[in-house]
Design a protein around this motif. Structure first.
Motif, PDB file in Angstrom:
ATOM      1  N   ASN A 156      42.205  43.122  43.658  1.00 16.62           N
ATOM      2  CA  ASN A 156      41.458  43.920  42.801  1.00 16.62           C
ATOM      3  C   ASN A 156      41.331  45.235  43.081  1.00 16.62           C
ATOM      4  O   ASN A 156      41.327  45.826  44.183  1.00 16.62           O
ATOM      5  CB  ASN A 156      40.113  43.192  43.335  1.00 16.62           C
ATOM      6  N   GLY A 157      41.297  45.854  41.926  1.00 15.50           N
ATOM      7  CA  GLY A 157      41.059  47.303  41.981  1.00 15.50           C
ATOM      8  C   GLY A 157      42.409  48.111  41.819  1.00 15.50           C
ATOM      9  O   GLY A 157      42.580  49.530  42.355  1.00 15.50           O
ATOM     10  N   THR A 165      44.266  46.176  35.000  1.00 14.07           N
ATOM     11  CA  THR A 165      43.445  46.323  33.848  1.00 14.07           C
ATOM     12  C   THR A 165      43.380  47.732  33.117  1.00 14.07           C
ATOM     13  O   THR A 165      43.444  47.887  31.984  1.00 14.07           O
ATOM     14  CB  THR A 165      41.858  45.863  33.963  1.00 14.07           C
ATOM     15  N   GLN A 219      40.097  40.241  30.142  1.00 13.71           N
ATOM     16  CA  GLN A 219      39.683  39.559  31.353  1.00 13.71           C
ATOM     17  C   GLN A 219      38.425  38.555  31.249  1.00 13.71           C
ATOM     18  O   GLN A 219      38.355  37.432  31.524  1.00 13.71           O
ATOM     19  CB  GLN A 219      39.608  40.441  32.526  1.00 13.71           C
ATOM     20  N   GLU A 228      44.437  38.051  33.031  1.00 15.04           N
ATOM     21  CA  GLU A 228      44.055  37.062  33.740  1.00 15.04           C
ATOM     22  C   GLU A 228      43.662  35.813  32.825  1.00 15.04           C
ATOM     23  O   GLU A 228      42.501  35.198  32.846  1.00 15.04           O
ATOM     24  CB  GLU A 228      42.733  37.349  34.515  1.00 15.04           C
ATOM     25  N   HIS A 234      45.812  36.177  38.847  1.00 15.00           N
ATOM     26  CA  HIS A 234      45.728  36.220  40.235  1.00 15.00           C
ATOM     27  C   HIS A 234      46.176  34.712  40.819  1.00 15.00           C
ATOM     28  O   HIS A 234      46.095  34.410  41.758  1.00 15.00           O
ATOM     29  CB  HIS A 234      44.207  36.251  40.484  1.00 15.00           C
ATOM     30  N   TYR A 255      48.759  42.106  49.790  1.00 15.27           N
ATOM     31  CA  TYR A 255      48.099  41.069  48.861  1.00 15.27           C
ATOM     32  C   TYR A 255      48.130  39.419  49.217  1.00 15.27           C
ATOM     33  O   TYR A 255      47.047  39.049  49.409  1.00 15.27           O
ATOM     34  CB  TYR A 255      48.854  41.142  47.669  1.00 15.27           C
TER      35      TYR A 255
END
Lengths: 257, 361
Positions: free
Chosen positions: A42-43, A47, A89, A181, A213, A252
């Motif tokens: 995330n981050g 996106t 998303q 996603e 994810h 990750y």
């Protein structure tokens, strides 16, 4: 420079928000007919990359080429008309519209009737409207939502809303679709269906760039994976290579290992 | 045609049917209004209905802008005024200027000014857009008041000739009634067509989510300007008819309260419901004359009640709050739900009877 079958070229794209660099010199290509996955914690900037690609954000530096033409500075609707569309998303279906109407909005960039011809209901507008309805219904059938055509989109079960978003994007006749996603919140069965659908669309010539994810899905369908962390590419390659890359595991997958 | 597609409910034909029925009904109102003499109700029904039709021109367009495209305007009295002043000035300054051309000019100029101001202003969203349009309304009001050489200042323009077209002179309320309401129905038809079209879907999409609409290929910035221009032109048309109906114009008819009244009509009737707008117009246009007639129906009411303009804004504000709280989708939605409810009940009742009959056999 342009390779014959390269659809999308991302060249040293950087995006800064004030002092924070969400993307740092990111470059990769997407070739015609491939399913490419972009993963990362995330981050990581996934996106943000989608927002840059679809014209919602403009890159601080770098260039994005679609079919050999730079699309930096174009409006989102212009990019959609050029054949690249996205999903969101968080589901962004249009409120108060039926499933069919949602898909019909997706036909917008392939149709032309404006205020005058629509308001006066000229023959061209009627003909176009009929075409839009029929085409949208075909797309709904394609994703298995034909029986839900008349229901308000936002009233559908979650999994079907995701499928409807996909259908709405497909109605624009894209060459490449960016999926943000798409499996989020889907159960295992629905994810399986989605995977089948995506592979089927790829066989028909659709190119897919997917952020996801769900590693099972990513490993199953993608031809190549790009891994982002803190706005930089830390690894890329075939699914099994990426899976075993120590940097990826650290950044990750390390959480799971 | 596709079977599954054919089975979907056809909102379109229902809308056209409603339009045909309501047109017939409205055009017959003057006939039965004759049987209710004005001195019983103390309301001149035809006169109030002409005013309602004039307001309806504005509200139908405003509903497209606010209810469908989701862009607020608190300054539509400005366009109403531009339409009114344009035809008033043309028809009083230029001897023998055709009044119908004045009305067209008012409509066109209003739309053109809508385009000029809409382009920059519609980049704003939500509260900012509300404030900007509020400012527009105030600027227009001040200009109507201060450009004395053009508008006649606070006195305004007097002796505006009645509307005439094709050699016919619409110099009575009754004659004007038919002109105004035929225009309203034409605007309704245009709006219904628009909403059920590609453009209408684009507008509704941008109302729901601008980002998603953009991403799906809808050019939202252009659509916003276009629908703003359309609503400004409709408002200008209403204003031009208003000038020929009232025979005079002055800035008082284009104050903030009128902009708020238009918005209240849209909200009370139902945002995003073309029929709702019409219901809102009728309810709120008849409100002042009904209140003014009340003391004659029920003796003993305080006479201050008759002075509607004293508490007009308070009442509109109160209505807005109450509707937002209890009927956010307006009267039309409430009526629709009631109709659905009775239909379901009736069907159930019918089923039960049918079942009984079958049992009896």
């Amino acid at each position: 420079m342009m390779v014959a079958d390269t659809l999308l070229q991302i060249r040293e794209v950087t995006k800064r928000f004030g002092g924070l660099a969400a993307l740092k010199d990111v470059s990769f290509d997407v070739t015609v007919g491939e399913i490419k996955a972009m993963i990362g914690p995330n981050g990581a900037g996934k996106t943000t990359m989608f927002d840059v690609l679809t014209g919602i954000l403009h890159p601080t530096a770098g260039d994005v080429m679609l079919k050999g033409e730079s699309i930096v500075g174009l409006r989102p609707d212009q990019i959609t008309a050029m054949g690249m569309i996205r999903t969101f998303q968080t589901i962004q279906l249009f409120e108060g519209m039926t499933a069919l109407e949602n898909v019909m909005v997706g036909c917008h960039c392939r149709t032309a009737c404006g205020f005058a011809s629509s308001g006066l209901r000229q023959p061209a507008a009627r003909r176009e409207e009929k075409d839009i309805r029929e085409k949208s219904m075909d797309v709904l059938k394609d994703v298995g939502l034909a029986t839900r055509a008349g229901e308000i989109g936002t009233n559908l079960p979650y999994g079907q809303q995701r499928m409807l978003e996909l259908a709405r994007a497909l109605a624009s006749e894209p060459d490449i679709i960016l999926l943000d996603e798409p499996a989020a919140g889907l159960n295992q069965y629905e994810t399986g269906e989605l995977a089948g659908l995506l592979v089927r669309f790829r066989e028909r010539g659709l190119t897919i760039l997917i952020v996801e994810h769900d590693m099972g899905l990513v490993m199953q369908i993608s031809d190549e994976i790009v891994v982002l962390d803190y706005g930089e590419i830390i690894a890329r390659g075939a699914p099994q290579d990426v899976q075993n890359d120590p940097r990826v595991i650290e950044a990750y997958l390390g959480i799971e290992a | 045609m596709d079977k599954q597609l054919a089975r979907l409910p056809d909102a379109e034909s229902r809308n056209y049917r409603t339009l045909a029925i309501s047109t017939a009904f409205i055009l017959l109102i003057p006939v039965w209004a004759r049987f209710i003499p004005g001195d019983v109700l103390h309301i001149d029904i035809v006169n109030v209905m002409v005013l309602a039709g004039i307001y309806a021109c504005v509200v139908v367009g405003l509903n497209l802008l606010v209810g469908y495209a989701g862009q607020i305007s608190l300054g539509h009295a400005a366009f109403f005024g531009i339409g009114a002043y344009t035809t008033a000035i043309l028809c009083t300054r230029i001897h023998g200027f055709p009044t119908w051309l004045g009305v067209l000019a008012g409509t066109a100029l209003s739309g053109a000014i809508g385009w000029l101001v809409g382009k920059p202003v519609l980049r704003l969203k939500g509260h900012y857009l509300a404030m900007a349009t509020l400012g527009l309304g105030e600027i227009a009001f001040i200009l109507f008041q201060q450009l004395k050489w053009l508008t006649g200042g606070t006195v305004g323009i007097l002796n505006i000739p009645p509307l005439s077209m094709f050699g016919l002179k619409f110099d009575t309320d009754l004659k004007l009634y038919f002109v105004v309401w035929i225009i309203v129905m034409a605007l309704m038809l245009l709006s219904i067509n628009l909403i059920r079209s590609r453009v209408g879907r684009g507008l509704r999409a941008l109302h729901s989510s601008e980002v998603a609409a953009d991403a799906m290929g809808v050019n939202t910035s252009t659509y916003k300007v276009q629908v703003f221009v359309l609503s400004a032109a409709f408002a200008g048309l209403g204003g031009a008819l208003f000038a020929h109906f009232q025979k005079y114009v002055n800035p008082e008819s284009f104050v903030l309260a009128i902009s708020i009244m238009f918005i209240t009509m849209v909200v009370v009737g139902g945002m995003g419901n073309i029929w709702g707008g019409l219901i809102g117009v009728l309810l709120l246009t008849f409100l002042p004359p009904v209140i003014q007639a009340l003391p004659q129906w029920l003796p003993g009411l305080p006479s201050g009640l008759q002075n509607f303009s004293n508490y007009e804004l308070v009442l509109y504000g109160l209505l807005l709050i109450l509707f937002m709280m209890f009927l956010p989708k307006g009267v039309a939605d409430g009526l629709g739900r009631a109709a659905d409810f009775t239909e379901v009940r009736a069907r159930r009742l019918g089923d039960r009877r049918k079942a009984k009959r079958l049992e009896g056999r």
